[in-house]
Each structure stands twice: as C-alpha cells, then as structure tokens.
Design an enzyme around this catalytic site. Structure first.
Site, PDB file in Angstrom:
ATOM      1  CE  LYS A  60      -4.073   0.038   2.178  1.00  0.00           C
ATOM      2  NZ  LYS A  60      -5.110   0.218   1.176  1.00  0.00           N
TER       3      LYS A  60
HETATM    4  N1  PMP Z   1      -6.845  -3.233  -3.456  1.00  0.00           N
HETATM    5  C1  PMP Z   1      -6.593  -1.789  -3.187  1.00  0.00           C
HETATM    6  C2  PMP Z   1      -5.959  -0.791  -4.102  1.00  0.00           C
HETATM    7  C3  PMP Z   1      -6.881  -1.247  -1.810  1.00  0.00           C
HETATM    8  O1  PMP Z   1      -6.490   0.031  -1.616  1.00  0.00           O
HETATM    9  C4  PMP Z   1      -7.398  -2.181  -0.906  1.00  0.00           C
HETATM   10  C5  PMP Z   1      -7.872  -1.532   0.459  1.00  0.00           C
HETATM   11  N2  PMP Z   1      -6.743  -1.917   1.399  1.00  0.00           N
HETATM   12  C6  PMP Z   1      -7.634  -3.539  -1.175  1.00  0.00           C
HETATM   13  C7  PMP Z   1      -7.327  -3.963  -2.788  1.00  0.00           C
HETATM   14  C8  PMP Z   1      -8.515  -4.588  -0.383  1.00  0.00           C
HETATM   15  O2  PMP Z   1      -7.243  -5.031   0.581  1.00  0.00           O
HETATM   16  P1  PMP Z   1      -7.541  -5.392   2.155  1.00  0.00           P
HETATM   17  O3  PMP Z   1      -8.611  -6.293   1.897  1.00  0.00           O
HETATM   18  O4  PMP Z   1      -6.459  -5.732   2.613  1.00  0.00           O
HETATM   19  O5  PMP Z   1      -8.195  -4.162   2.929  1.00  0.00           O
END
Ligand code: PMP
Length: 307
Positions: free
Chosen positions: A157
């Site tokens: 991220k």
């Molecule tokens: N893809 C992106 C680009 C995101 O920002 C997120 C949110 N964190 C997700 C997928 C989903 O990830 P997670 O389930 O770990 O929150």
C-alpha cells in the site's frame, strides 16, 4: 470524517490535532509513504473493539514499508501493541477504521530512499459502510491502467501509487459511476480503486492472481477461507474484460468495501443487477465472522476492552 481524539505519532500518544508534519516532508513531496487500513468492530455487548486480522495487517504494513526502505522501530507484535494501546486510550463507542502510516519523514530534496529519516503514525476514525449502499454498485472499466510491479509495486500500500487509484475513481465518479475497475498493463482485470475484485462464473469464485498487479488484499484471503467453508470452488487466474459482461456475479472486497456487490459494469447488468446468491452467502458469513459470531474464526479478532 470523525477522528478519534488520540493518535500515535513518532513514539508518543498525542492529541490527533498534534500529529503533524512539515510541508517539506519527503513523503508529502514524493509520495514515499506506505499505509494500512484496518477495521475494528464494536462487540454486541459494547465491551470490546474486535480488530479484524490485526497481525496480518501489521505484517503487510511492515512488508510494504520494506518495499520502499522504511525501517520501523518495532516488529509485527510491537506494531500490534500500539493498535491495542491506542484503542484503549480512544475507547471508541462504535465501529472504527485504523490508518497506520509509515513514511519518509526527512526533508531531503533528492527522491531517493536510503538515508532519509523515517516516521510512523497511527490514527483512528469512526467508520461504518464505505460505499453507502449495499445493493449493486455501478462500475466502469477505467481507461487508467493499474500501475505495474516494475513501476510502483501494487502489492504493497504505497501512498504515491494511490494517484493511480484517484485518477480512476475520479473518472468513474465524473462519468456517473460508483467505482472503477482497472485493467493491468496486459489488459487483464486488476482491481477497483481500493478493493479487490471477485467474479462468480458457474458456481466458481474467480479472482486475479497476486501476480496481476493487485494489492495482496487481506479480505481477498478471507474470501478464500469463507468460500472453502461454504464448499465453493476457488480459481485464481487472469480475467478478461468481457468476462465481466457475462459474469453471474461480481463483487468488491476489502477492508473498507467489506463485501460489496457490483450491479453493472459499463452499464451492462451483472445477473439481475442485485447481489447474487454466492455473494450474499459470503457477505453474510463475513459479517458474522467480523462481529465475533463464528467461534472458529475468533482467532481473527484481537479483542480490546473499551469499558
Ligand atoms: N486493493 C486496493 C487498491 C486497496 O486499496 C485495498 C484496500 N486496502 C484493497 C485492494 C483491499 O485490501 P484489504 O482487503 O487488505 O483491505
């Protein structure tokens, strides 16, 4: 947004309003930060906040930080302890969202990563639904391609990479859609602006592999576990754009999105435009798990007393 009164900022618990950086900060200028997004659900008896998959999220924050050479002064367990302590100090009365942010805090002019000071902060806000409506989002296939792994790693991220998400989401909203679906450089389906994408075809749950320039979502992994429990077959493979047009069901999953059905893509209805059977079954189990109603999954909850 309603922010909770205390934040953690470079080693201290401070008032949220005091967690501030200079305009010269490297991360602000160059996007050299990484963040996380974690949910905490208030238990039925309102005595604990149940943080969902905290160790997994802490591990990803630390891995994301490593991708851009940010060194944190704690390990996964140490990071989790900061979440717990901040939760106790804020003693929330409802569901919350945590935003950890590790960043290049130095004022260096050069866009490099080595020998630039690092910083870390964690703050909390009240959060219920991210998308508002649970009934079928309208999505568009974006003209903006997902960043590829040799540009900015999508699997972590990384703050700067969210310009990519912002461009796609903003276009979608400007054209009257709720959300964007980004294709990767190969033209295969990637993900939404802030959520992974899942497709149901002929009873099989299909999603792109982690090598498709997508975030390695923790909710995505949660979906695999739930689908397995429900006896649903899972396939990780690349997805063509036109499969979205003939899919039986589509949904987004993520910490913010939770499980959100997609009702149409490029104005073509998905199924009957409402949440499909498998989406509904997975969503129901997901909400039961995060609220601590499924004992087999209690280990996914870090329970913090708030009274
Ligand atoms: N893809 C992106 C680009 C995101 O920002 C997120 C949110 N964190 C997700 C997928 C989903 O990830 P997670 O389930 O770990 O929150």
């Amino acid at each position: 947004m309603s922010y909770l009164p205390y934040a953690y900022f470079d080693g201290d618990y401070v008032a949220f309003s005091d967690a501030k950086v200079s305009v010269a900060t490297h991360a602000l200028q160059y996007g050299t930060g990484v963040f996380g997004g974690i949910r905490g659900y208030l238990s039925h008896d309102e005595k604990t906040i149940n943080i969902f998959r905290l160790p997994d999220h802490c591990e990803r924050v630390i891995q994301s930080a490593g991708l851009v050479k940010i060194q944190l002064p704690f390990d996964t367990e140490g990071l989790a302890e900061i979440f717990v302590e901040l939760t106790k100090r804020n003693a929330p009365k409802g569901n919350v969202y945590y935003r950890p942010f590790a960043y290049k805090a130095g004022f260096d002019l050069t866009p490099k990563l080595t020998n630039v000071d690092d910083g870390f902060t964690l703050y909390m806000m009240a959060l219920e639904d991210y998308y508002g409506a649970d009934e079928g989002l309208s999505a568009m296939v974006s003209a903006w391609r997902r960043v590829n792994d040799n540009m900015i790693p999508a699997r972590g991220k990384v703050s700067g990479a969210y310009i990519n998400s912002s461009l796609a989401k903003d276009d979608a909203l400007a054209y009257g859609f709720d959300e964007a679906i980004m294709l990767n450089e190969l033209g295969k389906v990637g993900e939404g602006s802030a959520a992974n994408l899942m497709m149901v075809r002929k009873g099989v749950l299909v999603t792109p592999p982690i090598t498709a320039d997508i975030l390695e979502g923790i909710t995505r992994r949660t979906m695999f576990q739930i689908a397995t429990d429900l006896g649903i077959e899972i396939e990780q493979r690349s997805i063509d754009r036109t499969e979205l047009y003939i899919a039986d069901e589509l949904f987004f999953c993520g910490t913010g999105a939770q499980v959100t059905p997609i009702g149409s893509v490029d104005r073509r209805p998905v199924g009957d435009g409402k949440a499909g059977k498998i989406t509904r079954a997975i969503a129901e189990r997901f909400h039961a798990i995060v609220r601590g109603k499924v004992t087999e999954y209690e280990q996914w909850l870090t329970k913090v007393p708030v009274v």
